[in-house]
Design a protein around this motif. Structure first.
Motif, mmCIF file in Angstrom:
data_model
loop_
_atom_site.group_PDB
_atom_site.id
_atom_site.type_symbol
_atom_site.label_atom_id
_atom_site.label_comp_id
_atom_site.label_asym_id
_atom_site.label_seq_id
_atom_site.Cartn_x
_atom_site.Cartn_y
_atom_site.Cartn_z
ATOM 1 N N TYR A 6 -48.949 49.517 49.138
ATOM 2 C CA TYR A 6 -48.987 50.403 47.961
ATOM 3 C C TYR A 6 -48.394 49.688 46.747
ATOM 4 N N TRP A 10 -50.102 48.545 43.271
ATOM 5 C CA TRP A 10 -49.483 49.043 42.027
ATOM 6 C C TRP A 10 -49.369 47.899 41.013
ATOM 7 N N VAL A 159 -47.252 55.614 52.365
ATOM 8 C CA VAL A 159 -47.677 56.371 51.188
ATOM 9 C C VAL A 159 -49.100 56.885 51.387
ATOM 10 N N GLU A 161 -51.710 59.471 49.160
ATOM 11 C CA GLU A 161 -51.920 60.273 47.952
ATOM 12 C C GLU A 161 -50.640 60.330 47.114
ATOM 13 N N HIS A 162 -50.002 59.170 46.961
ATOM 14 C CA HIS A 162 -48.807 58.992 46.125
ATOM 15 C C HIS A 162 -47.618 59.809 46.614
ATOM 16 N N THR A 163 -47.597 60.118 47.901
ATOM 17 C CA THR A 163 -46.473 60.840 48.496
ATOM 18 C C THR A 163 -45.885 59.988 49.610
ATOM 19 N N LEU A 241 -44.987 59.755 41.128
ATOM 20 C CA LEU A 241 -45.616 58.480 41.451
ATOM 21 C C LEU A 241 -47.048 58.392 40.948
ATOM 22 N N SER A 242 -47.780 59.461 41.044
ATOM 23 C CA SER A 242 -49.183 59.438 40.618
ATOM 24 C C SER A 242 -49.318 59.167 39.130
ATOM 25 N N GLU A 243 -48.295 59.511 38.347
ATOM 26 C CA GLU A 243 -48.325 59.272 36.901
ATOM 27 C C GLU A 243 -47.856 57.870 36.545
ATOM 28 N N TYR A 245 -47.995 55.179 38.723
ATOM 29 C CA TYR A 245 -48.739 54.182 39.490
ATOM 30 C C TYR A 245 -49.618 53.310 38.592
#
Length: 328
Positions: A6, A10, A159, A161-163, A241-243, A245
């Protein structure tokens, strides 16, 4: 996916953070020693020049930077070497390890701006492409950008889905952690291969690098995200994290003990390990500043002296950043 995969995506994926040229300094996400003062590079070059005078380095060898960003550090080093001995720029070879075309383009434009057509730069896609008799290799803040695994309670982070979730760690990670007394924190991935590849391609080598961290295991998480000079620990509730990434920088403190172990195993000797402040003073930073003072106005001197305070002050970069020098 494991966290190291991940993190690699990134930073280095198709739309990764380092895929395109990034501003460093006031207009970027963070400062570096290179962006703070041109005398950072001059000091390293002064140390290199001393080794050249003592015949511990080769006048017809290579000066190579890894992770050169725009090329400030390499250019500052070339400028100082020219000041010390103008003939050196005629005998030395200069290289940058950089695979991103957009970043290469920015580097070549800046180098041309500094030196016109007087300096030729060879670009290497990867350290594995470097195959030379002797090289003085320099890098600033590269080991903190290697992917890492996150270990906690014999589990590693994954990780989806960014979790972040946790699963049982493989035996190889647990064995490494036990050997190094690590119960919680980052385990860098890739140091060993990097050191082996450098050792294979460069017959005789000096490798000088700076980064933040310590020569021991912290047993805590240091991994964090930088955004416009703000710091967000990875497990901070305010960080989504999704923001972040591929838009913000992600990094962690370097375990220099791990770095040293990797390079010694690859056949290098550890020449020195010390704080950035001690290293730069030993490299001649204060002498360079005094020479500058004799050639410039008081106003310019004070301005540059303030920048140098940032480099060597214990409460700023001086103690937090370390220098390690390997020789083969």
């Amino acid at each position: 996916m494991q966290f190291s995969t991940y993190m690699n995506e990134w930073l280095y994926g198709k739309e990764g953070y380092y895929k395109k040229f990034k501003a460093i300094g006031k207009g970027g996400d963070f400062y570096t020693a290179v962006s703070t003062s041109r005398f950072f590079g001059a000091s390293i070059a002064n140390y290199y020049y001393g080794r050249l005078k003592e015949a511990k380095a080769h006048r017809d060898g290579w000066l190579i930077e890894i992770g050169a960003h725009q090329g400030y550090l390499l250019c500052d080093m070339i400028q100082w070497l020219y000041t010390c001995d103008p003939t050196l720029v005629e005998t030395l070879h200069f290289g940058i390890v950089e695979r991103q075309p957009e970043v290469r383009k920015a580097q070549l434009a800046y180098i041309k701006e500094r030196f016109g057509d007087d300096i030729t730069i060879t670009h290497f896609d990867d350290i594995s492409d470097v195959n030379v008799e002797y090289a003085f290799v320099v890098a600033n803040e590269i080991f903190d950008a290697f992917p890492c695994e996150l270990l906690k309670d014999n589990q590693i982070a994954t990780v989806k889905e960014h979790t972040i979730a946790w699963e049982e760690a493989p035996d190889s990670i647990l064995e490494w952690a036990k050997k190094h007394y690590l119960t919680q924190g980052e385990v860098a991935v890739g140091y060993e291969d990097f050191a082996k590849i450098m050792a294979k391609g460069i017959k005789k080598c000096d490798f000088v690098t700076f980064d933040y961290g310590e020569k021991y295991v912290r047993n805590d998480f240091s991994i964090r995200v930088y955004r416009a000079h703000e710091t967000f620990p990875l497990f901070d509730e305010a960080l989504v994290l999704s923001e972040s990434y591929q838009k913000d920088d992600i990094t962690y403190d370097v375990n220099f003990g791990h770095v040293s172990e990797a390079f010694k195993t690859a056949g290098f000797e550890e020449e020195a390990y010390e704080t950035q402040a001690r290293a730069l003073v030993r490299f001649g930073l204060i002498d360079i500043l005094e020479q500058f003072a004799r050639q410039t106005s008081q106003e310019n001197y004070v301005r540059e002296a303030d920048k140098i305070k940032t480099l060597i002050s214990p409460t700023m970069m001086g103690d937090r950043f370390k220098m390690i020098h390997f020789r083969k």
